[in-house]
Design a protein around this motif. Structure first.
Motif, PDB file in Angstrom:
ATOM      1  N   ASP A  81       0.831  -1.199   0.000  1.00 12.22           N
ATOM      2  CA  ASP A  81       0.000   0.000   0.000  1.00 12.22           C
ATOM      3  C   ASP A  81       0.868   1.253   0.000  1.00 12.22           C
ATOM      4  N   GLU A  82       1.879   1.262   0.864  1.00 11.81           N
ATOM      5  CA  GLU A  82       2.771   2.429   0.960  1.00 11.81           C
ATOM      6  C   GLU A  82       3.552   2.638  -0.331  1.00 11.81           C
ATOM      7  N   MET A  83       4.069   1.542  -0.910  1.00  8.64           N
ATOM      8  CA  MET A  83       4.849   1.678  -2.134  1.00  8.64           C
ATOM      9  C   MET A  83       3.989   2.171  -3.288  1.00  8.64           C
ATOM     10  N   PHE A  84       2.804   1.561  -3.471  1.00  8.98           N
ATOM     11  CA  PHE A  84       1.984   1.938  -4.615  1.00  8.98           C
ATOM     12  C   PHE A  84       1.341   3.307  -4.437  1.00  8.98           C
ATOM     13  N   GLU A  85       1.063   3.700  -3.201  1.00  6.24           N
ATOM     14  CA  GLU A  85       0.565   5.064  -3.011  1.00  6.24           C
ATOM     15  C   GLU A  85       1.653   6.079  -3.360  1.00  6.24           C
ATOM     16  N   THR A  86       2.893   5.799  -2.948  1.00  5.88           N
ATOM     17  CA  THR A  86       3.998   6.688  -3.300  1.00  5.88           C
ATOM     18  C   THR A  86       4.177   6.739  -4.812  1.00  5.88           C
ATOM     19  N   MET A  87       4.106   5.578  -5.450  1.00  5.36           N
ATOM     20  CA  MET A  87       4.237   5.520  -6.913  1.00  5.36           C
ATOM     21  C   MET A  87       3.113   6.306  -7.588  1.00  5.36           C
ATOM     22  N   THR A  88       1.892   6.204  -7.056  1.00  5.90           N
ATOM     23  CA  THR A  88       0.758   6.934  -7.618  1.00  5.90           C
ATOM     24  C   THR A  88       0.943   8.441  -7.480  1.00  5.90           C
ATOM     25  N   LEU A  89       1.475   8.885  -6.327  1.00  6.43           N
ATOM     26  CA  LEU A  89       1.735  10.314  -6.136  1.00  6.43           C
ATOM     27  C   LEU A  89       2.752  10.831  -7.149  1.00  6.43           C
ATOM     28  N   ILE A  90       3.758   9.997  -7.464  1.00  4.37           N
ATOM     29  CA  ILE A  90       4.747  10.389  -8.482  1.00  4.37           C
ATOM     30  C   ILE A  90       4.105  10.386  -9.864  1.00  4.37           C
ATOM     31  N   GLN A  91       3.332   9.330 -10.185  1.00  7.26           N
ATOM     32  CA  GLN A  91       2.652   9.222 -11.477  1.00  7.26           C
ATOM     33  C   GLN A  91       1.800  10.449 -11.773  1.00  7.26           C
ATOM     34  N   THR A  92       1.073  10.897 -10.758  1.00  2.00           N
ATOM     35  CA  THR A  92       0.093  11.965 -10.937  1.00  2.00           C
ATOM     36  C   THR A  92       0.679  13.346 -10.707  1.00  2.00           C
ATOM     37  N   GLY A  93       1.976  13.426 -10.443  1.00  2.00           N
ATOM     38  CA  GLY A  93       2.627  14.709 -10.271  1.00  2.00           C
ATOM     39  C   GLY A  93       2.349  15.385  -8.946  1.00  2.00           C
ATOM     40  N   LYS A  94       1.821  14.650  -7.976  1.00  3.69           N
ATOM     41  CA  LYS A  94       1.558  15.234  -6.657  1.00  3.69           C
ATOM     42  C   LYS A  94       2.855  15.444  -5.881  1.00  3.69           C
ATOM     43  N   ILE A  95       3.851  14.596  -6.129  1.00  6.04           N
ATOM     44  CA  ILE A  95       5.187  14.816  -5.586  1.00  6.04           C
ATOM     45  C   ILE A  95       6.184  14.689  -6.738  1.00  6.04           C
ATOM     46  N   ARG A  96       7.417  15.116  -6.485  1.00  4.59           N
ATOM     47  CA  ARG A  96       8.445  15.054  -7.521  1.00  4.59           C
ATOM     48  C   ARG A  96       8.802  13.599  -7.830  1.00  4.59           C
ATOM     49  N   ASP A 113       1.958  -3.610 -19.949  1.00  3.79           N
ATOM     50  CA  ASP A 113       1.607  -4.234 -21.234  1.00  3.79           C
ATOM     51  C   ASP A 113       0.107  -4.124 -21.505  1.00  3.79           C
ATOM     52  N   ALA A 114      -0.700  -4.192 -20.438  1.00  5.06           N
ATOM     53  CA  ALA A 114      -2.153  -4.108 -20.591  1.00  5.06           C
ATOM     54  C   ALA A 114      -2.637  -2.671 -20.761  1.00  5.06           C
ATOM     55  N   GLY A 115      -1.759  -1.715 -20.559  1.00  6.75           N
ATOM     56  CA  GLY A 115      -2.134  -0.317 -20.727  1.00  6.75           C
ATOM     57  C   GLY A 115      -2.822   0.303 -19.531  1.00  6.75           C
ATOM     58  N   THR A 116      -2.823  -0.408 -18.396  1.00  2.00           N
ATOM     59  CA  THR A 116      -3.468   0.165 -17.204  1.00  2.00           C
ATOM     60  C   THR A 116      -2.540   1.109 -16.450  1.00  2.00           C
ATOM     61  N   ILE A 117      -1.248   1.063 -16.744  1.00  2.00           N
ATOM     62  CA  ILE A 117      -0.302   2.093 -16.324  1.00  2.00           C
ATOM     63  C   ILE A 117       0.512   2.480 -17.547  1.00  2.00           C
ATOM     64  N   SER A 118       1.217   3.587 -17.473  1.00  5.56           N
ATOM     65  CA  SER A 118       1.997   4.054 -18.625  1.00  5.56           C
ATOM     66  C   SER A 118       3.199   3.141 -18.867  1.00  5.56           C
ATOM     67  N   PRO A 119       3.656   3.026 -20.102  1.00  6.56           N
ATOM     68  CA  PRO A 119       4.787   2.143 -20.404  1.00  6.56           C
ATOM     69  C   PRO A 119       6.042   2.454 -19.593  1.00  6.56           C
ATOM     70  N   GLY A 120       6.241   3.720 -19.243  1.00  2.68           N
ATOM     71  CA  GLY A 120       7.438   4.081 -18.494  1.00  2.68           C
ATOM     72  C   GLY A 120       7.288   3.968 -16.987  1.00  2.68           C
ATOM     73  N   ASP A 121       6.088   3.674 -16.499  1.00  3.64           N
ATOM     74  CA  ASP A 121       5.881   3.639 -15.045  1.00  3.64           C
ATOM     75  C   ASP A 121       6.720   2.592 -14.318  1.00  3.64           C
ATOM     76  N   PRO A 122       6.940   1.393 -14.885  1.00  2.00           N
ATOM     77  CA  PRO A 122       7.806   0.436 -14.176  1.00  2.00           C
ATOM     78  C   PRO A 122       9.197   0.974 -13.896  1.00  2.00           C
ATOM     79  N   GLU A 123       9.645   1.936 -14.720  1.00  2.00           N
ATOM     80  CA  GLU A 123      10.977   2.497 -14.521  1.00  2.00           C
ATOM     81  C   GLU A 123      11.044   3.413 -13.303  1.00  2.00           C
ATOM     82  N   LEU A 124       9.886   3.715 -12.705  1.00  2.00           N
ATOM     83  CA  LEU A 124       9.889   4.479 -11.453  1.00  2.00           C
ATOM     84  C   LEU A 124      10.476   3.661 -10.308  1.00  2.00           C
TER      85      LEU A 124
END
Length: 273
Positions: free
Chosen positions: A178-193, A217-228
């Protein structure tokens, strides 16, 4: 009266709502402030009390961490035993982050959290615990130089993110994900750097990383998101990544921390030793 609905399923006797069940639910909600917060509409007075308690959580945390300096947050299981591989890895990372000049923040409890605090403490760095009040499992560890206790999970997660320039994730359970994916979501959405997320424990997390690529691959996240997510078991690689993407990218440098004001009851965040 409720109109008849011949096509609607009929509730079984054990599922019928009666005054006793409603009273039991009310008692359940009132046992803990999180349950009151998440228990649907309450009286206006109770909602006001909840808002005040949420504000107190943030006020205590803001005061505690105001002089903490740049931080790295370490996430991981409370159930990891001292001496195990992942405990020692977290301890090593805590020490290396402290040597880099960061304050190490964890959830303040046992397991991986204790290991991260212990590493920073033994390296003579600043070590902070953001503890949560739970009826089981969570107790404060002895390696924090400053701590704050919080009532609510969401206020705690906010504080674990607010002051940090990098996030290290070691093996853990639902809370850690939960903590990791919430942090990743905040980065994805530009809420944090675009702060670095370092995922450590390849044997443990490999299925999760595989699924992150499935989502891409399914398009539910951006192709570059795993690189976060920087995926490694090597502490030297992890620290080099944090140095490159946190210290250098954001121009961090060791500076004298601001002086606390005694009239406001403020105190510095002490280093170990």
């Amino acid at each position: 009266m409720t109109p008849e609905c011949p096509d609607c399923p009929k509730p079984e006797p054990e599922h019928r709502i009666d005054p006793e069940a409603i009273e039991k639910e009310h008692r359940f909600i009132l046992e803990h402030p999180d349950r009151t917060l998440l228990g649907g509409p309450q009286s206006r007075w109770r909602e006001l009390k909840t808002l005040w308690r949420v504000s107190l959580d943030f006020i205590r945390a803001f005061r505690t961490l105001h002089f903490a300096g740049p931080c790295v947050t370490i996430f991981g299981s409370a159930r990891t035993k001292p001496g195990t591989t992942y405990y020692e890895l977290a301890r090593t990372m805590g020490a290396k982050c402290a040597e880099l000049g960061f304050t190490v923040i964890t959830g303040g409890g046992p397991g991986i959290m204790q290991a991260g605090n212990q590493g920073a403490f033994e390296a003579g760095g600043r070590s902070i615990g953001i503890n949560i009040e739970l009826p089981f499992e969570q107790t404060g560890n002895p390696y924090v130089t400053k701590s704050v206790n919080m009532h609510y999970f969401f206020t705690r997660k906010t504080i674990l993110v607010k002051y940090s320039y990098a996030f290290i994730v070691l093996p853990g359970g639902a809370g850690t994900m939960d903590e990791m994916f919430e942090t990743m979501t905040l980065i994805q959405t530009g809420k944090i750097r675009n702060f670095p997320i370092v995922l450590m424990g390849k044997d443990y997390w490999q299925p999760l990383m595989d699924f992150v690529y499935v989502m891409a691959d399914a398009g539910t996240i951006s192709p570059g998101d795993p690189e976060l997510i920087f995926f490694t078991d090597d502490p030297e690689e992890a620290i080099a990544h944090i140095h490159r993407h946190a210290v250098r990218q954001y121009g961090l440098r060791k500076e004298k921390l601001p002086e606390p004001k005694a009239v406001l009851g403020e105190r510095k965040t002490p280093a170990a030793g």
